[in-house]
Motif scaffolding. Structure first.
Motif, short mmCIF file in Angstrom:
data_model
loop_
_atom_site.label_atom_id
_atom_site.label_comp_id
_atom_site.label_asym_id
_atom_site.label_seq_id
_atom_site.Cartn_x
_atom_site.Cartn_y
_atom_site.Cartn_z
N LYS A 2 -64.29 -51.03 -10.04
CA LYS A 2 -65.74 -50.83 -10.16
C LYS A 2 -66.17 -51.16 -11.59
O LYS A 2 -65.50 -50.80 -12.55
CB LYS A 2 -66.05 -49.37 -9.83
N SER A 3 -67.29 -51.85 -11.68
CA SER A 3 -67.74 -52.26 -13.02
C SER A 3 -68.47 -51.14 -13.76
O SER A 3 -69.28 -50.44 -13.17
CB SER A 3 -68.67 -53.46 -12.89
N THR A 4 -68.17 -51.03 -15.06
CA THR A 4 -68.98 -50.17 -15.94
C THR A 4 -69.45 -51.01 -17.12
O THR A 4 -69.62 -50.49 -18.23
CB THR A 4 -68.18 -48.94 -16.43
N ALA A 5 -69.63 -52.31 -16.85
CA ALA A 5 -69.96 -53.26 -17.93
C ALA A 5 -71.30 -52.93 -18.58
O ALA A 5 -71.53 -53.27 -19.74
CB ALA A 5 -69.97 -54.68 -17.37
N HIS A 6 -72.20 -52.24 -17.84
CA HIS A 6 -73.52 -51.90 -18.41
C HIS A 6 -73.38 -50.94 -19.60
O HIS A 6 -74.27 -50.83 -20.42
CB HIS A 6 -74.41 -51.26 -17.33
N LYS A 111 -47.64 -58.34 -12.01
CA LYS A 111 -48.95 -58.32 -12.68
C LYS A 111 -49.84 -59.44 -12.15
O LYS A 111 -49.41 -60.58 -12.04
CB LYS A 111 -48.78 -58.50 -14.19
N SER A 112 -51.06 -59.09 -11.81
CA SER A 112 -51.98 -60.10 -11.28
C SER A 112 -53.41 -59.63 -11.51
O SER A 112 -53.83 -58.59 -11.01
CB SER A 112 -51.69 -60.28 -9.78
N GLU A 117 -59.19 -57.78 -9.62
CA GLU A 117 -60.54 -58.25 -9.25
C GLU A 117 -60.89 -57.84 -7.82
O GLU A 117 -62.03 -57.46 -7.54
CB GLU A 117 -60.57 -59.78 -9.41
N ILE A 118 -59.92 -57.92 -6.92
CA ILE A 118 -60.22 -57.59 -5.52
C ILE A 118 -59.91 -56.11 -5.22
O ILE A 118 -60.07 -55.67 -4.09
CB ILE A 118 -59.46 -58.51 -4.54
N GLY A 336 -65.56 -52.98 -19.61
CA GLY A 336 -65.96 -52.32 -18.36
C GLY A 336 -65.60 -53.00 -17.06
O GLY A 336 -66.04 -52.55 -16.00
N TRP A 337 -64.82 -54.08 -17.10
CA TRP A 337 -64.37 -54.66 -15.83
C TRP A 337 -63.02 -55.33 -16.06
O TRP A 337 -62.37 -55.09 -17.06
CB TRP A 337 -65.42 -55.62 -15.25
#
Ligand code: SF4
Length: 474
Positions: A2-6, A111-112, A117-118, A336-337
């Motif tokens: 989950k993104s917390t890039a904000h 490691k991937s 991402e998925i 954040g991602w």
């Protein structure tokens, strides 16, 4: 994931105050920057290789549909199977269903970043499977329940002390009752814990650094050998890779491998470079019964031919992270991602949206070091500016900043007026700051002066000083 890039700004502020993190980040220089410099300097044809690498990737991207179908045909011919996934959800569902069809209970993973991402671990755990990361760095952050903070060194933010504590807390129940503090003993302890996991795994999941169309092979580079145990010992091997990882030939891969190892870890070649070509054949001593490749798009085909197209040349070496002054100060979690640093600041807004990740393209000084060291010649500063333009046009950036830019543009389009106003401003600031020599606070620049003083100007603009220097002495 989950993104917390904000939340970049607040996370970056915390990261700058985190002494433990700051200590860990100092290792980047000796671990990556100096080693890269030494191996690149030792290879006179490095720039020619970069040029060739760029040509290979551009040629492949121009014919991506052809090479992906060619790859699929060759995988099928080798006895494997390719699964196409437009979205992260589809990719995770496909992986879960392969595991279920194999009646799997235990899954080992190499490691991937695409698997981050998925968010495949969440999907597998929800489906009741036991997933263990086998790359040492990934294993450490899995115990810590944290996301990776670097694309090639996921636990670079951890100090040795942190790892000692983690292992002591998690491994006591497995019979390791001593808190180890030396790196070799810590590594040995992880090796002993992971050995059972390797032997009991039903499915092994790896990523792929490259996919080779002409042979239908997938390639991983590692330094620990965990990838080989992950793809050889279990009954089923699943490779998860994004579509731009395909290259036409074996020879092309050898060119890219020479660039990757030098740019990533400063090695001429990594300890293990493993090619997987289908399931075990009758004459093979080991290998999986099933071989699956899950190819993930997740917005990449939309990037083909648009202003972010060049980002698809990325080979995930991490050099841009290692040389970025912003990444070097705040580490990877602030972003954040999945993808941090300059490459992440380009990719993340494309994958999670500019509204969510709009602060990332602004988290750059645009100093250009990332582009200088990128083995694929990706113009990262230019791509970051594309995002900034889009953010401005969509009115996602703060109104005050947009007005300031409009005002600046008004003067910048009228050079004579610009020079006059600039000269007036410089003289005024010079007079006001004459006594102290610097300003602790400036109206309209409070963020800038919150962490630094601004030196008072000397009384003339750069252009005036330049003209004076050019005019002959009397
Ligand atoms: S953008 Fe360039 S330097 Fe950064 S990870 Fe990708 S290939 Fe490496």
């Amino acid at each position: 994931m989950k993104s917390t890039a904000h939340a970049f700004k607040s996370k970056a502020t915390l990261a700058l105050r985190n002494t433990n993190l700051q200590k860990a980040l100092t290792r980047t220089k000796s671990h990556f920057i100096d080693k890269r410099r030494a191996t690149v300097d030792a290879l006179p044809e490095f720039d020619a290789l970069r040029q060739r690498g760029r040509e290979i990737k551009e040629h492949t991207l121009a014919h991506l549909d052809f090479y992906l179908e060619y790859f699929e045909k060759q995988v099928n011919a080798n006895g494997g199977q390719v699964h196409w996934a437009d979205t992260p959800q589809t990719a995770s569902e496909q992986i879960v269903s392969i595991c279920k069809a194999a009646k799997a209970q235990y899954v080992t993973k190499g490691k991937s970043m695409i698997s981050e991402e998925i968010a495949v671990n969440n999907a597998l755990e929800k489906a009741g499977l036991n997933v263990v990361e086998t790359d040492l760095g990934e294993y450490i952050i899995q115990l810590a329940k944290e996301p990776p903070s670097h694309i090639i060194a996921p636990a670079v933010h951890k100090t040795r002390d942190n790892v000692s504590d983690l292992f002591y807390n998690h491994h006591q129940k497995l019979g390791f009752t001593q808190r180890q503090t030396e790196i070799p003993t810590l590594v040995n302890e992880a090796r002993q814990v992971l050995r059972d996991k390797f032997l009991s795994a039903d499915v092994g999941i790896t990523g792929a650094n490259f996919l080779i169309a002409e042979t239908g092979s997938t390639v991983i580079v590692t330094n620990e050998g965990n990838g080989d145990l992950t793809n050889t010992l279990p009954r089923v091997h699943i490779v998860v890779a994004s579509i731009e990882k395909v290259v036409p030939t074996l020879e092309d891969v050898t060119t890219l491998l020479r660039l990757l190892a030098r740019s990533a870890t400063g090695q001429e070649i990594t300890s293990y470079t493993t090619f997987s070509t289908g399931p075990r054949r009758s004459e093979d001593l080991d290998g999986p019964d099933e071989f699956h490749v899950v190819l993930v798009d997740n917005g990449r085909s939309e990037m083909l031919g648009n202003e972010f197209h060049e980002m698809l040349r990325c080979i995930r070496c991490g050099a841009c992270l290692n040389h970025c002054p912003v990444y070097g100060s705040v580490g990877g979690h602030a972003y954040g991602w999945v993808y941090p640093g300059p490459m992440g600041s380009v990719l993340t807004p494309l994958m999670v949206g500019l509204k969510e990740a709009g602060s990332l393209p602004n988290a750059s000084t645009l100093c250009g070091r990332c582009e200088d060291v990128c083995p694929m010649h990706i113009p990262l500063p230019k791509l970051l500016r594309h995002h900034r333009v889009k953010e401005y046009e969509a009115k996602l950036s703060p109104a005050r900043g947009r007005w300031a830019l409009k005002l600046w543009a008004f003067f910048a389009k009228r050079p004579r007026l610009y020079h006059r106003v600039a000269a007036l401003k410089i003289r005024l600031l010079s007079k006001l700051g004459y006594r102290q020599g610097s300003f602790r606070r400036l109206p309209f620049a409070s963020n800038w002066t919150a962490t630094r003083d601004m030196p008072a100007p000397q009384g003339e603009t750069f252009m005036e000083a330049w003209k004076k220097a050019k005019s002959p002495p009397h």
